[in-house]
Design an enzyme around this catalytic site. Sequence first.
Site, PDB file in Angstrom:
ATOM      1  CG  ASP A  71      -2.206   1.097   1.199  1.00  0.00           C
ATOM      2  OD1 ASP A  71      -2.377   1.324  -0.097  1.00  0.00           O
ATOM      3  OD2 ASP A  71      -2.619   1.443   2.163  1.00  0.00           O
TER       4      ASP A  71
ATOM      5  CG  ASP B 136      -4.008  -1.669  -4.522  1.00  0.00           C
ATOM      6  OD1 ASP B 136      -4.753  -2.200  -5.363  1.00  0.00           O
ATOM      7  OD2 ASP B 136      -4.297  -0.872  -3.559  1.00  0.00           O
TER       8      ASP B 136
ATOM      9  CG  ASP C 187     -11.864   1.154   2.259  1.00  0.00           C
ATOM     10  OD1 ASP C 187     -11.482  -0.151   1.808  1.00  0.00           O
ATOM     11  OD2 ASP C 187     -12.611   1.691   1.699  1.00  0.00           O
TER      12      ASP C 187
END
Length: 491
Positions: free
Chosen positions: A271, A310, A464
Site C-alpha cells: 500500500d 495493488d 478502508d
Amino acid sequence: MRLLSTKAARAVALAAVLAAAPLSLTPPATASTTTASTTTAASAVAAAQLIANGTFTGSTAPWATIGQTALSAESDRMRAEVTAVVANPWDAMVAAPTTAALIPGRSYTLSFDAYSTVAFTARTTVQYAATPSGNQSLAADVPLTTASRRHSIPFTAAAASDTAAEVTFQLGGSGARPVVRFDNVSLMETQATRPSDLYVSPLSNPARWAAQHSGTTTGQAIMSGIGSKPIFEWFGGWFGDLTLAVDAYVGAAQAQDRLPMLVAYNIPNRDACAGHSGGGAGDAAGYHAWITEFARAIGNRHAVVVLEPDGVAAAGCVTQIGKDPEDQYRMLLDATQVLRAQAPNAWVYLDAGNATWIPAAQMAPLLVKSGVAGTRGFSVNVSNYLTTADSETYAAAVKGLLQGSVGAKTYVIDTSRNGNGPYTDDTPGDNWCNPPGRKLGTPPQRQTTGAEYLFWVKVPGDSDGPCGIAGSTPAGEFSPDLAMALINGNP
C-alpha cells in the site's frame, strides 16, 4: 459468561486467528452500472477424514506405540514420550491405521500440530501396512521446537497391491528423550474434481459479528446480506502461524467440498501509494519465505488465490521511499513461480488494479514482467467501487494486450461494493476510502462470458481506514455500520 472446555477454547482461539482483520486497500476510483450472469453450482459432498480421533478427545485410540515410546492423552492432545535414547527415528514411534485404504495416484494432505520438550527433527510417514518400510507414500522430516506449529504435507499415494495404510510419527534418533505432543491430526484426499461451490466461512468478520448478535435485526440483516456469502479470506503477516491459518481455512473448505478463496497480501512496502494498509514482509527474502509457506500450506488442494492486491499498480509509488519498482515486479514474479510449484491446483489471479488507475496499455507489460504468464489470469477492482461494466471493459482490453505475449488469460472482478458505482465529489483523491452511498454489488458467482468470476474479494463491512463514513475505524476492522450502509445503499 459460560466457561469453555480446553478443546473448545482452542477452537475459539483458532477462530480468532482465522478472523484476524485483514488490512485493506487504497487505490483511486471512478465509473457507473453492474452486469452479471449466473451459473448453477453442484451440491457439496463432504471429503472423508481418514484419521480417527485426530483431536484425541479423552483418549489416544486407535494410536499405538512401537519401540521405546509411551503414549497417553493429556488435555485433549496425544502425549508421546520417548522412554530411552535410541539411535534411529523408527526405534520410537506412534502409529495409527487410516480409516480407509489409499487410492494409488490420488493426492492427499497430512496435517497436524506438534511441539516437543526438546528441539529436534522427527519424521512422519504414510505407508502401507503390508510393506511399511519398503513402500511409503510419504516420508518427510518434521522440525519440532518447543512452540506448537502446524505442519501440512501433501503427497501422492504410491502404487501397491495392498493399500491399507497407516500414519506414523517417528521420534527416535534425537540423542535425547523428548516428550512430543500432537493435536488436530488430519488426513484427507484432494478432490479429484475441482469444487464448483464457493466456500462460506463462518469465521469471516461479518459472519462472526452477525452470529454474536443473532438476536438483533442488525445481526440478522448482516448475516443474510453478507455473512452467508462466500467472501475471500485475507492472509498477511498478522498470523503468528501462517501454516495453521491457511491449512485450517483450506481444510475446512475441503471438508465441505467447497472452493476456498484466499488473498495473499504481504509484499514489502504494501500500500505504498496511500499507507492505511502499510506493512508487509521486511524484504525480498522475507517475502519469498512467507509466500513459500503460504503456498505449501495450500499444497495440492484446490483453491483460488488473488495475489497481492495493488502490488503491480502501486509499485511506482515505492520510489517515494527510495525503493525501485523493478524489485517489486521481481518479487511478484517469484511469487507466481512459487505458487505454481507449491500449490499446483490453485487458480492464481495476479492483481491488476482498477480501470481508472493504470491504463491497459501500460498495465499489460507490467503484468508480464510480474509473472502473469505463470498464473490463470488477473483480478481487477479489488476493494474498489467501479462498476462491473467499466471493469469488464478495462479487463477485456488488458486481456487482449496480453494475448500476444503470454497467451490466453482470464480475469475476475471484485463486485463486493460496486452496486452504486463510484463516489464522486470535489476531492477525488480520497473517494476510495469508505465513501458514503455505496452498495453491495452482484453476489459471488462463476460466469460463462466476460469475467470468469464475480467475487467479493474485499470483505464488505471491513474499513478502508480511519476515513470517510468509518470515522476512526482502522483499516481491516469490521464495522456493522459500514456493513449496513452497504446493504441499504444509504446516501
